[in-house]
Design a protein around this motif. Structure first.
Motif, PDB file in Angstrom:
ATOM      1  N   THR A 163      20.516 -18.029 -26.630  1.00 54.71           N
ATOM      2  CA  THR A 163      20.742 -18.908 -25.492  1.00 54.71           C
ATOM      3  C   THR A 163      22.196 -18.759 -25.089  1.00 54.71           C
ATOM      4  O   THR A 163      23.044 -18.325 -25.882  1.00 54.71           O
ATOM      5  N   LEU A 164      22.501 -19.124 -23.873  1.00 54.07           N
ATOM      6  CA  LEU A 164      23.895 -19.053 -23.430  1.00 54.07           C
ATOM      7  C   LEU A 164      24.764 -19.964 -24.289  1.00 54.07           C
ATOM      8  O   LEU A 164      25.937 -19.658 -24.533  1.00 54.07           O
ATOM      9  N   LYS A 165      24.203 -21.045 -24.779  1.00 50.96           N
ATOM     10  CA  LYS A 165      24.946 -21.967 -25.637  1.00 50.96           C
ATOM     11  C   LYS A 165      25.326 -21.317 -26.962  1.00 50.96           C
ATOM     12  O   LYS A 165      26.272 -21.741 -27.620  1.00 50.96           O
ATOM     13  N   ASP A 166      24.582 -20.273 -27.379  1.00 54.18           N
ATOM     14  CA  ASP A 166      24.882 -19.549 -28.618  1.00 54.18           C
ATOM     15  C   ASP A 166      26.116 -18.659 -28.483  1.00 54.18           C
ATOM     16  O   ASP A 166      26.654 -18.214 -29.490  1.00 54.18           O
ATOM     17  N   LYS A 219      19.941 -19.704 -15.115  1.00 51.59           N
ATOM     18  CA  LYS A 219      19.722 -19.935 -13.693  1.00 51.59           C
ATOM     19  C   LYS A 219      20.879 -19.303 -12.928  1.00 51.59           C
ATOM     20  O   LYS A 219      22.041 -19.507 -13.263  1.00 51.59           O
ATOM     21  N   LEU A 220      20.555 -18.531 -11.896  1.00 55.78           N
ATOM     22  CA  LEU A 220      21.580 -17.861 -11.110  1.00 55.78           C
ATOM     23  C   LEU A 220      22.357 -18.891 -10.298  1.00 55.78           C
ATOM     24  O   LEU A 220      21.809 -19.553  -9.432  1.00 55.78           O
ATOM     25  N   VAL A 260      23.788 -19.791 -15.551  1.00 58.28           N
ATOM     26  CA  VAL A 260      24.110 -20.994 -16.313  1.00 58.28           C
ATOM     27  C   VAL A 260      22.865 -21.486 -17.048  1.00 58.28           C
ATOM     28  O   VAL A 260      21.738 -21.240 -16.635  1.00 58.28           O
ATOM     29  N   ASP A 261      23.122 -22.175 -18.141  1.00 53.65           N
ATOM     30  CA  ASP A 261      22.084 -22.875 -18.890  1.00 53.65           C
ATOM     31  C   ASP A 261      22.751 -24.137 -19.405  1.00 53.65           C
ATOM     32  O   ASP A 261      23.564 -24.075 -20.335  1.00 53.65           O
ATOM     33  N   ILE A 277      27.957 -20.963 -19.364  1.00 54.86           N
ATOM     34  CA  ILE A 277      28.035 -20.025 -18.239  1.00 54.86           C
ATOM     35  C   ILE A 277      28.268 -18.619 -18.777  1.00 54.86           C
ATOM     36  O   ILE A 277      29.008 -18.427 -19.733  1.00 54.86           O
ATOM     37  N   LEU A 278      27.642 -17.628 -18.126  1.00 57.34           N
ATOM     38  CA  LEU A 278      27.863 -16.230 -18.486  1.00 57.34           C
ATOM     39  C   LEU A 278      27.977 -15.401 -17.220  1.00 57.34           C
ATOM     40  O   LEU A 278      27.164 -15.541 -16.299  1.00 57.34           O
TER      41      LEU A 278
END
Length: 121
Positions: free
Chosen positions: A13-16, A35-36, A49-50, A54-55
């Motif tokens: 996950t982006l949180k990881d 999500k774009l 984003v999640d 953010i990535l």
């Protein structure tokens, strides 16, 4: 001439993806969903984003993929801490239940940890 094997991309996950995470390694092959939030055609940079994670992703090598702000996408690529991250695969996954996705990812990790534990004993 032998070519290096392309890795499948570990589900994260982006949180990881934070500096203290063991998953946050330069060159790690990852699969992420987000999500774009923003896309710039000139630079081919997508920002996904999640939650509050953010990535930034370099999509210059992705073809036949149209980007829509607010849609959910999955990307597979290698994490490049500097410069920007570049994906080799991207797809629109609108309609995915992100809560269920996160739950299944947690179950997969638990299964893998249990399997690794059982195979060493």
């Amino acid at each position: 001439m032998a070519f290096p094997a392309i890795k499948s991309g570990e589900l994260v996950t982006l949180k990881d993806l934070h500096p203290s995470s063991p998953l946050f390694k330069h060159g790690a092959s990852l699969r992420v969903i987000g999500k774009l939030q923003e896309y710039t055609v000139e630079t081919a940079i997508a920002i996904v984003v999640d939650g509050n994670a953010i990535l930034k992703i370099d999509t210059q090598h992705l073809r036949d993929l149209s980007f829509r702000i607010g849609s959910v996408y999955q990307f597979i690529g290698e994490l490049l801490i500097q410069p920007d991250d570049e994906a080799r695969v991207g797809r629109n996954v609108d309609g995915i239940d992100l809560n269920l996705y996160h739950q299944s990812l947690q179950l997969l990790r638990q299964f893998q940890a249990d399997h690794l534990k059982n195979s060493t004993t």
